[in-house]
Scaffold this motif. Structure first.
Motif, PDB file in Angstrom:
ATOM      1  N   ALA A 153       0.838  -1.198   0.000  1.00 47.92           N
ATOM      2  CA  ALA A 153       0.000   0.000   0.000  1.00 47.92           C
ATOM      3  C   ALA A 153       0.877   1.253   0.000  1.00 47.92           C
ATOM      4  CB  ALA A 153      -0.930  -0.003   1.208  1.00 47.92           C
ATOM      5  N   ALA A 154       1.906   1.252   0.847  1.00 50.88           N
ATOM      6  CA  ALA A 154       2.808   2.401   0.914  1.00 50.88           C
ATOM      7  C   ALA A 154       3.495   2.621  -0.436  1.00 50.88           C
ATOM      8  CB  ALA A 154       3.847   2.198   2.018  1.00 50.88           C
ATOM      9  N   ASP A 155       3.903   1.540  -1.096  1.00 53.11           N
ATOM     10  CA  ASP A 155       4.525   1.657  -2.422  1.00 53.11           C
ATOM     11  C   ASP A 155       3.564   2.290  -3.421  1.00 53.11           C
ATOM     12  OD1 ASP A 155       6.876   0.532  -1.498  1.00 53.11           O
ATOM     13  OD2 ASP A 155       6.433  -1.480  -2.298  1.00 53.11           O
ATOM     14  N   ARG A 158       3.297   6.010  -2.690  1.00 53.56           N
ATOM     15  CA  ARG A 158       4.497   6.711  -3.159  1.00 53.56           C
ATOM     16  C   ARG A 158       4.480   6.866  -4.685  1.00 53.56           C
ATOM     17  NH1 ARG A 158       7.015   2.900   0.248  1.00 53.56           N
ATOM     18  NH2 ARG A 158       7.272   3.756   2.319  1.00 53.56           N
ATOM     19  N   ALA A 159       4.060   5.822  -5.364  1.00 56.98           N
ATOM     20  CA  ALA A 159       3.981   5.877  -6.831  1.00 56.98           C
ATOM     21  C   ALA A 159       2.968   6.926  -7.273  1.00 56.98           C
ATOM     22  CB  ALA A 159       3.598   4.506  -7.387  1.00 56.98           C
ATOM     23  N   VAL A 160       1.859   7.006  -6.568  1.00 58.29           N
ATOM     24  CA  VAL A 160       0.846   8.022  -6.893  1.00 58.29           C
ATOM     25  C   VAL A 160       1.443   9.408  -6.694  1.00 58.29           C
ATOM     26  CG1 VAL A 160      -1.364   9.021  -6.175  1.00 58.29           C
ATOM     27  CG2 VAL A 160      -1.152   6.542  -6.432  1.00 58.29           C
ATOM     28  N   LEU A 161       2.139   9.606  -5.592  1.00 59.22           N
ATOM     29  CA  LEU A 161       2.752  10.918  -5.327  1.00 59.22           C
ATOM     30  C   LEU A 161       3.763  11.315  -6.402  1.00 59.22           C
ATOM     31  CD1 LEU A 161       3.240  10.856  -1.452  1.00 59.22           C
ATOM     32  CD2 LEU A 161       1.920  12.521  -2.782  1.00 59.22           C
ATOM     33  N   ALA A 173      -3.025  10.836  -1.281  1.00 58.24           N
ATOM     34  CA  ALA A 173      -1.890   9.908  -1.217  1.00 58.24           C
ATOM     35  C   ALA A 173      -1.010  10.201   0.002  1.00 58.24           C
ATOM     36  CB  ALA A 173      -1.076   9.985  -2.507  1.00 58.24           C
ATOM     37  N   LYS A 174      -0.771  11.490   0.279  1.00 60.26           N
ATOM     38  CA  LYS A 174       0.042  11.872   1.451  1.00 60.26           C
ATOM     39  C   LYS A 174      -0.615  11.420   2.741  1.00 60.26           C
ATOM     40  CE  LYS A 174       2.195  15.922  -0.650  1.00 60.26           C
ATOM     41  NZ  LYS A 174       2.170  17.373  -0.751  1.00 60.26           N
ATOM     42  N   VAL A 175      -1.905  11.683   2.864  1.00 64.75           N
ATOM     43  CA  VAL A 175      -2.643  11.289   4.072  1.00 64.75           C
ATOM     44  C   VAL A 175      -2.601   9.768   4.233  1.00 64.75           C
ATOM     45  CG1 VAL A 175      -4.966  11.176   5.091  1.00 64.75           C
ATOM     46  CG2 VAL A 175      -4.142  13.314   4.102  1.00 64.75           C
TER      47      VAL A 175
END
Length: 182
Positions: A153-155, A158-161, A173-175
């Motif tokens: 999920a974190a990956d 990060r990819a979205v960001l 994405a940050k939240v």
């Protein structure tokens, strides 16, 4: 809204009948080669044939609006059936990106996580730069969270960001990334 949809359906049926009549009128001359030196029957036939696109567009739009209405009413099974039909019958429709997005979300809402993931993966392949794909990826992150795949999920977040600069997508994405990192 229902009357408008019925009117559009009647209009599309009328346009189809008119189209069929025009083609039937032009075909004998075109097949016999009459007037081919100036190409008029074939040009006229070609202009009639391109008019059928408006019928396809109208049907896709009407189907999409019905699917969206069902989606808003939380009738996800009904909506999903219409969205799949739209995607399969009208793959070139301007509504196809949003149809994929709503289908992924509808499947998620029904708890069909694997089907939702498959739809999101298809969106990534077909529409990698669409803003809706960014939102779908956020949903994919949520699916991974539900499956206790927090690192995945974190990956995703990060990819979205790094790939989507739209304010709302980046904010979400940050939240989400902060929540997963806790």
């Amino acid at each position: 809204e229902r009357k408008l949809a019925e009117f559009r359906q009647q209009l599309a049926a009328h346009q189809l009948a008119d189209y069929q009549q025009q083609v039937a009128t032009l075909m004998p001359d075109a097949l016999q080669g009459k007037g081919l030196e100036e190409g008029y029957p074939l040009r006229q036939l070609a202009s009639v044939i391109t008019q059928s696109d408006s019928i396809q567009i109208e049907r896709a739009g009407s189907l999409f609006e019905k699917a969206k209405k069902s989606f808003r009413e939380r009738l996800f099974e009904e909506s999903n059936l219409m969205l799949v039909e739209l995607i399969n019958k009208y793959p070139d429709s301007i509504h196809v990106v949003e149809a994929h997005f709503l289908l992924a979300e509808g499947r998620y809402q029904l708890g069909e996580l694997e089907s939702s993931v498959e739809t999101i993966e298809k969106m990534i392949a077909l529409f990698p730069e669409s803003e809706l794909t960014g939102f779908a990826l956020l949903r994919l992150g949520r699916v991974f969270e539900k499956q206790d795949r927090l690192e995945d999920a974190a990956d995703i977040y990060r990819a979205v960001l790094s790939n989507f600069k739209q304010d709302e997508i980046a904010r979400q994405a940050k939240v989400s990334l902060k929540q997963v990192a806790l």
